[in-house]
Design an enzyme around this catalytic site. Structure first.
Site, short mmCIF file in Angstrom:
data_model
loop_
_atom_site.label_atom_id
_atom_site.label_comp_id
_atom_site.label_asym_id
_atom_site.label_seq_id
_atom_site.Cartn_x
_atom_site.Cartn_y
_atom_site.Cartn_z
N HIS A 1 0.74 -1.36 -0.04
CA HIS A 1 0.10 0.25 0.02
C HIS A 1 0.91 1.37 -0.03
O HIS A 1 0.79 2.12 -0.79
CB HIS A 1 -0.85 0.07 1.25
CG HIS A 1 -1.92 -1.02 1.27
ND1 HIS A 1 -2.87 -1.12 0.61
CD2 HIS A 1 -1.67 -2.22 2.01
CE1 HIS A 1 -3.67 -2.35 1.06
NE2 HIS A 1 -3.02 -2.65 2.07
O1 RIB Z 1 -5.04 0.47 4.73
C1 RIB Z 1 -3.82 0.55 4.77
C2 RIB Z 1 -3.14 1.51 5.27
O2 RIB Z 1 -3.08 1.41 6.45
C3 RIB Z 1 -1.47 1.37 5.13
O3 RIB Z 1 -0.77 2.59 5.13
C4 RIB Z 1 -1.01 0.50 6.13
O4 RIB Z 1 0.11 0.93 6.80
C5 RIB Z 1 -2.11 1.20 7.37
O5 RIB Z 1 -1.58 2.28 8.12
#
Ligand code: RIB
Ligand code: CA
Length: 312
Positions: free
Chosen positions: A239
């Site tokens: 992500h």
């Molecule tokens: O939904 C994914 C996000 O939430 C990413 O940034 C993960 O590290 C959490 O912070």
């Protein structure tokens, strides 16, 4: 080549750690400051984890502590996925860098003024620090070129059926950032769920046998098992690497401009990034405050990630 000055705000966490290690090796970027926020786990862990990952990367970039809870909502972490310490149980060598005590929002503002409008911000945790900076320094938007966030989703969610963790954790701060006047490049789940590593690719990274891949391979085991357990297959999602890679290699991504606002008063919609991809709202009231990323060239992205981790 003129490097892009970048500030990274994160809640290190497993995928944050990958994003940091990638950012600190991309030759197109100059990481000028890093800040930690409560998110995946508490600030005590995210601040330490961020410092230790920066040290592992051999960087002397300063890391600043930020908010230990959301603006209004009670703080809820994501330790079920990232482990109680935030790095999937991996213990890193402790950073020997001096412990910064200046607040993230003050340090960010100073950096934004110093880079006189050229600074780009990457925010891959809840947006509490960024929103606090905007609230405390109303002229901050004049000095931030754009903010690239991992957060939100046009469709779906991963924390509620409609919301993504970073936005859901602090929706009021997120709405303040979307309304700040700083153009947001939004990497929501629509694109970050396409930025996955297979278990075999994680195993290949591990075969490079260096401190960076040892962290990544071990820290991702919870995520690999979790995704397999819910039928997604043995994969993990990068992500937070998406906004980082975008700044250096924008051609990897495709998206479109749209108005985005965050629901903060709903019941079964609170934390939703309401995204007007088709300009259904009146354009006078709903200017296109964001670029919403929807597609990624995963093959090219994986090749870049492998190359970076091979050289650690
Ligand atoms: O939904 C994914 C996000 O939430 C990413 O940034 C993960 O590290 C959490 O912070
Ligand atoms: Ca994160």
């Amino acid at each position: 080549m003129k490097k892009i000055p970048v500030w990274i705000d994160c809640d290190t966490g497993v995928d944050d750690s990958m994003a940091l290690m990638i950012a600190l090796r991309l030759e197109e970027l100059e990481v000028v400051g890093i800040s930690a926020v409560a998110g995946n786990v508490g600030l005590d862990h995210t601040f330490k984890n961020t410092r230790d990952v920066v040290a592992l990367a051999g960087s002397d970039v300063k890391v600043y502590p930020g908010a230990d809870k959301p603006w209004i909502k009670p703080y809820v972490d994501a330790s079920f996925f990232h482990g109680s310490d935030g790095l999937g149980g991996v213990i890193l060598e402790e950073s020997k860098a001096p412990v910064e005590t200046e607040h993230a929002w003050d340090a960010l503002y100073k950096a934004a003024k110093e880079y006189n409008g050229e600074l780009k911000v990457v925010a891959v945790g809840p947006l509490t620090n960024i929103a606090t900076a905007v609230a405390k320094y109303p002229d901050l938007p004049q000095y931030v070129k754009e903010i690239c966030i991992m957060g939100g989703a046009v469709v779906g969610g991963n924390t509620t059926p409609w919301s993504e963790f970073n936005i859901e954790c602090d929706p009021h701060a997120a709405q303040a950032v979307f309304k700040s006047g700083i153009h947001v490049v939004m990497f929501g789940l629509d694109v970050t769920m396409k930025a996955y590593l297979t278990g075999e690719e994680v195993d290949e990274l591990a075969s490079y046998d260096n401190p960076a891949v040892r962290l990544t391979a071990k820290a991702n085991q919870i995520g690999l098992a979790f995704n397999e357990s819910i039928g997604r297959g043995r994969i993990v999602h990068m992500h937070d690497s998406c906004p980082v890679l975008y700044l250096a290699r924008p051609e990897l991504f495709k998206g479109q401009d749209a108005n985005v606002h965050v629901e903060t008063r709903g019941f079964s919609s609170n934390g939703k990034t309401v995204t007007d991809l088709y300009s259904l709202f009146d354009s006078k009231k709903a200017e296109k405050n964001s670029t919403v990323m929807l597609e990624i060239d995963r093959d090219k992205t994986i090749a870049i990630v492998k190359e970076i981790f091979q050289k650690y």
